[in-house]
Scaffold this motif. Structure first.
Motif, PDB file in Angstrom:
ATOM      1  N   UNK A   1     -31.360 -35.610  35.690  1.00 53.60           N
ATOM      2  CA  UNK A   1     -32.132 -35.661  36.940  1.00 53.60           C
ATOM      3  C   UNK A   1     -32.970 -36.931  37.017  1.00 53.60           C
ATOM      4  N   UNK A   2     -33.591 -37.301  35.907  1.00 52.90           N
ATOM      5  CA  UNK A   2     -34.390 -38.528  35.884  1.00 52.90           C
ATOM      6  C   UNK A   2     -33.486 -39.747  36.026  1.00 52.90           C
ATOM      7  N   UNK A   3     -32.368 -39.764  35.303  1.00 53.88           N
ATOM      8  CA  UNK A   3     -31.430 -40.886  35.417  1.00 53.88           C
ATOM      9  C   UNK A   3     -30.920 -41.030  36.856  1.00 53.88           C
ATOM     10  N   UNK A   4     -30.664 -39.907  37.507  1.00 52.97           N
ATOM     11  CA  UNK A   4     -30.162 -39.932  38.881  1.00 52.97           C
ATOM     12  C   UNK A   4     -31.173 -40.493  39.871  1.00 52.97           C
ATOM     13  N   UNK A   5     -32.440 -40.513  39.501  1.00 49.01           N
ATOM     14  CA  UNK A   5     -33.471 -41.057  40.398  1.00 49.01           C
ATOM     15  C   UNK A   5     -33.723 -42.545  40.167  1.00 49.01           C
ATOM     16  N   UNK A   6     -32.986 -43.164  39.262  1.00 51.07           N
ATOM     17  CA  UNK A   6     -33.242 -44.562  38.892  1.00 51.07           C
ATOM     18  C   UNK A   6     -33.172 -45.518  40.079  1.00 51.07           C
ATOM     19  N   UNK A   7     -32.293 -45.231  41.037  1.00 51.80           N
ATOM     20  CA  UNK A   7     -32.146 -46.133  42.191  1.00 51.80           C
ATOM     21  C   UNK A   7     -33.459 -46.277  42.961  1.00 51.80           C
ATOM     22  N   UNK A   8     -34.304 -45.261  42.913  1.00 49.22           N
ATOM     23  CA  UNK A   8     -35.577 -45.312  43.641  1.00 49.22           C
ATOM     24  C   UNK A   8     -36.544 -46.334  43.034  1.00 49.22           C
ATOM     25  N   UNK A   9     -36.320 -46.684  41.776  1.00 45.67           N
ATOM     26  CA  UNK A   9     -37.223 -47.579  41.058  1.00 45.67           C
ATOM     27  C   UNK A   9     -36.649 -48.984  40.901  1.00 45.67           C
ATOM     28  N   UNK A  10     -35.532 -49.249  41.597  1.00 47.82           N
ATOM     29  CA  UNK A  10     -34.920 -50.570  41.494  1.00 47.82           C
ATOM     30  C   UNK A  10     -35.291 -51.416  42.695  1.00 47.82           C
ATOM     31  N   UNK A  11     -35.742 -52.618  42.405  1.00 42.26           N
ATOM     32  CA  UNK A  11     -36.111 -53.560  43.451  1.00 42.26           C
ATOM     33  C   UNK A  11     -34.853 -54.219  44.012  1.00 42.26           C
ATOM     34  N   UNK A  12     -34.997 -54.890  45.135  1.00 41.49           N
ATOM     35  CA  UNK A  12     -33.860 -55.573  45.756  1.00 41.49           C
ATOM     36  C   UNK A  12     -33.250 -56.640  44.853  1.00 41.49           C
ATOM     37  N   UNK A  13     -34.052 -57.208  43.938  1.00 38.08           N
ATOM     38  CA  UNK A  13     -33.517 -58.239  43.049  1.00 38.08           C
ATOM     39  C   UNK A  13     -32.785 -57.650  41.838  1.00 38.08           C
TER      40      UNK A  13
ATOM     41  N   UNK B   1     -23.441 -39.814  26.224  1.00 35.96           N
ATOM     42  CA  UNK B   1     -22.711 -38.946  27.127  1.00 35.96           C
ATOM     43  C   UNK B   1     -23.346 -38.695  28.478  1.00 35.96           C
ATOM     44  N   UNK B   2     -24.470 -39.320  28.756  1.00 38.14           N
ATOM     45  CA  UNK B   2     -25.114 -39.134  30.051  1.00 38.14           C
ATOM     46  C   UNK B   2     -24.540 -40.114  31.067  1.00 38.14           C
ATOM     47  N   UNK B   3     -24.623 -39.746  32.348  1.00 40.24           N
ATOM     48  CA  UNK B   3     -24.097 -40.581  33.418  1.00 40.24           C
ATOM     49  C   UNK B   3     -25.220 -41.474  33.942  1.00 40.24           C
ATOM     50  N   UNK B   4     -24.958 -42.767  33.880  1.00 37.55           N
ATOM     51  CA  UNK B   4     -25.896 -43.756  34.405  1.00 37.55           C
ATOM     52  C   UNK B   4     -25.262 -44.325  35.673  1.00 37.55           C
ATOM     53  N   UNK B   5     -26.035 -44.404  36.741  1.00 33.53           N
ATOM     54  CA  UNK B   5     -25.546 -44.946  38.008  1.00 33.53           C
ATOM     55  C   UNK B   5     -25.028 -46.366  37.772  1.00 33.53           C
ATOM     56  N   UNK B   6     -23.724 -46.562  37.945  1.00 36.70           N
ATOM     57  CA  UNK B   6     -23.110 -47.851  37.621  1.00 36.70           C
ATOM     58  C   UNK B   6     -23.613 -48.972  38.529  1.00 36.70           C
ATOM     59  N   UNK B   7     -23.930 -48.670  39.777  1.00 34.58           N
ATOM     60  CA  UNK B   7     -24.457 -49.693  40.687  1.00 34.58           C
ATOM     61  C   UNK B   7     -25.836 -50.144  40.232  1.00 34.58           C
ATOM     62  N   UNK B   8     -26.675 -49.189  39.887  1.00 36.19           N
ATOM     63  CA  UNK B   8     -28.022 -49.524  39.397  1.00 36.19           C
ATOM     64  C   UNK B   8     -27.913 -50.350  38.120  1.00 36.19           C
ATOM     65  N   UNK B   9     -27.052 -49.920  37.211  1.00 35.24           N
ATOM     66  CA  UNK B   9     -26.931 -50.634  35.936  1.00 35.24           C
ATOM     67  C   UNK B   9     -26.368 -52.042  36.130  1.00 35.24           C
ATOM     68  N   UNK B  10     -25.370 -52.202  36.970  1.00 38.06           N
ATOM     69  CA  UNK B  10     -24.798 -53.526  37.209  1.00 38.06           C
ATOM     70  C   UNK B  10     -25.832 -54.453  37.854  1.00 38.06           C
ATOM     71  N   UNK B  11     -26.572 -53.947  38.841  1.00 42.84           N
ATOM     72  CA  UNK B  11     -27.634 -54.749  39.463  1.00 42.84           C
ATOM     73  C   UNK B  11     -28.691 -55.141  38.438  1.00 42.84           C
ATOM     74  N   UNK B  12     -29.021 -54.210  37.548  1.00 39.54           N
ATOM     75  CA  UNK B  12     -30.007 -54.474  36.503  1.00 39.54           C
ATOM     76  C   UNK B  12     -29.507 -55.544  35.534  1.00 39.54           C
ATOM     77  N   UNK B  13     -28.258 -55.442  35.113  1.00 39.39           N
ATOM     78  CA  UNK B  13     -27.695 -56.432  34.200  1.00 39.39           C
ATOM     79  C   UNK B  13     -27.611 -57.812  34.858  1.00 39.39           C
ATOM     80  N   UNK B  14     -27.283 -57.852  36.141  1.00 47.07           N
ATOM     81  CA  UNK B  14     -27.269 -59.128  36.865  1.00 47.07           C
ATOM     82  C   UNK B  14     -28.666 -59.730  36.929  1.00 47.07           C
ATOM     83  N   UNK B  15     -29.672 -58.886  37.165  1.00 45.22           N
ATOM     84  CA  UNK B  15     -31.073 -59.333  37.182  1.00 45.22           C
ATOM     85  C   UNK B  15     -31.439 -59.934  35.815  1.00 45.22           C
ATOM     86  N   UNK B  16     -31.091 -59.231  34.747  1.00 39.20           N
ATOM     87  CA  UNK B  16     -31.423 -59.718  33.408  1.00 39.20           C
ATOM     88  C   UNK B  16     -30.678 -61.010  33.087  1.00 39.20           C
TER      89      UNK B  16
END
Length: 195
Positions: free
Chosen positions: A94-106, A138-153
């Motif tokens: 549930x917390x992982x699924x809310x990650x998109x709410x904490x991601x900035x546009x960058x 084994x948990x599901x991480x939102x791939x869009x959020x993770x890809x955007x995060x990796x691009x930011x980093x």
């Protein structure tokens, strides 16, 4: 003044060597015996699970420590996760699924959703680290959020800065080392130009 000293237990007798300074009239010896360094970790679980704030860092810390619960349950004397409403795994997800709410546009992560445009590099590094650990568990991480995060980093590692202050330069190098570590664990990212 002795801050800490280790001893050994042989045949029921504890030997802890220490010297008493000359002229010292009153001394107190406090001894804690533990069968494992993991004894007393209840306080860690209680502290993290009782965080009073709803920022992303604290939510993410909860997911990380909860992911260790099953492996550490044997060492917990008092703390038990209350699964009457939902399981540990569903709480984490549930917390992982809310990650998109904490991601900035960058692509970086923010402490609160209302902080639009205020990404934190440290929080973003921590998020990427926890995402990788939880995904491999084994948990599901939102791939869009993770890809955007990796691009930011990846963009952050390419920024060349010059600091005159030693601590700031060391901090920058430490951040870049952490980012390289994170990016190297993602097969889809090419970090050769960042090294």
């Amino acid at each position: 003044f002795l801050l800490g000293q280790a001893g050994t237990l042989n045949d029921g007798i504890v030997n802890i060597p220490f010297k008493v300074s000359k002229g010292v009239k009153n001394q107190e010896i406090v001894t804690y015996l533990s069968s494992s360094i993991l004894d007393g970790i209840d306080s860690i679980f209680k502290y993290v699970m009782g965080y009073p704030y709803g920022c992303w860092e604290q939510k993410l810390s909860k997911t990380f420590i909860l992911s260790k619960y099953e492996n550490l349950k044997f060492f917990l004397m008092d703390y038990r996760f209350d699964e009457s409403e939902k399981s540990i795994n569903s709480s984490i997800q549930e917390i992982l699924d809310s990650s998109y709410r904490y991601q900035s546009d960058d692509g970086g992560m923010m402490y609160y959703p209302s902080q639009e445009g205020k990404s934190s590099l440290h929080l973003s590094i921590f998020t990427a680290y926890v995402f990788e650990k939880l995904r491999t568990s084994g948990f599901k991480v939102d791939s869009t959020v993770e890809l955007n995060l990796l691009n930011y980093l990846e963009k952050k590692i390419m920024i060349k800065t010059s600091f005159d202050i030693d601590w700031a330069r060391r901090n920058e190098y430490e951040n870049k080392a952490l980012i390289i570590n994170i990016l190297s664990k993602n097969k889809n990212k090419n970090i050769s130009s960042a090294i």
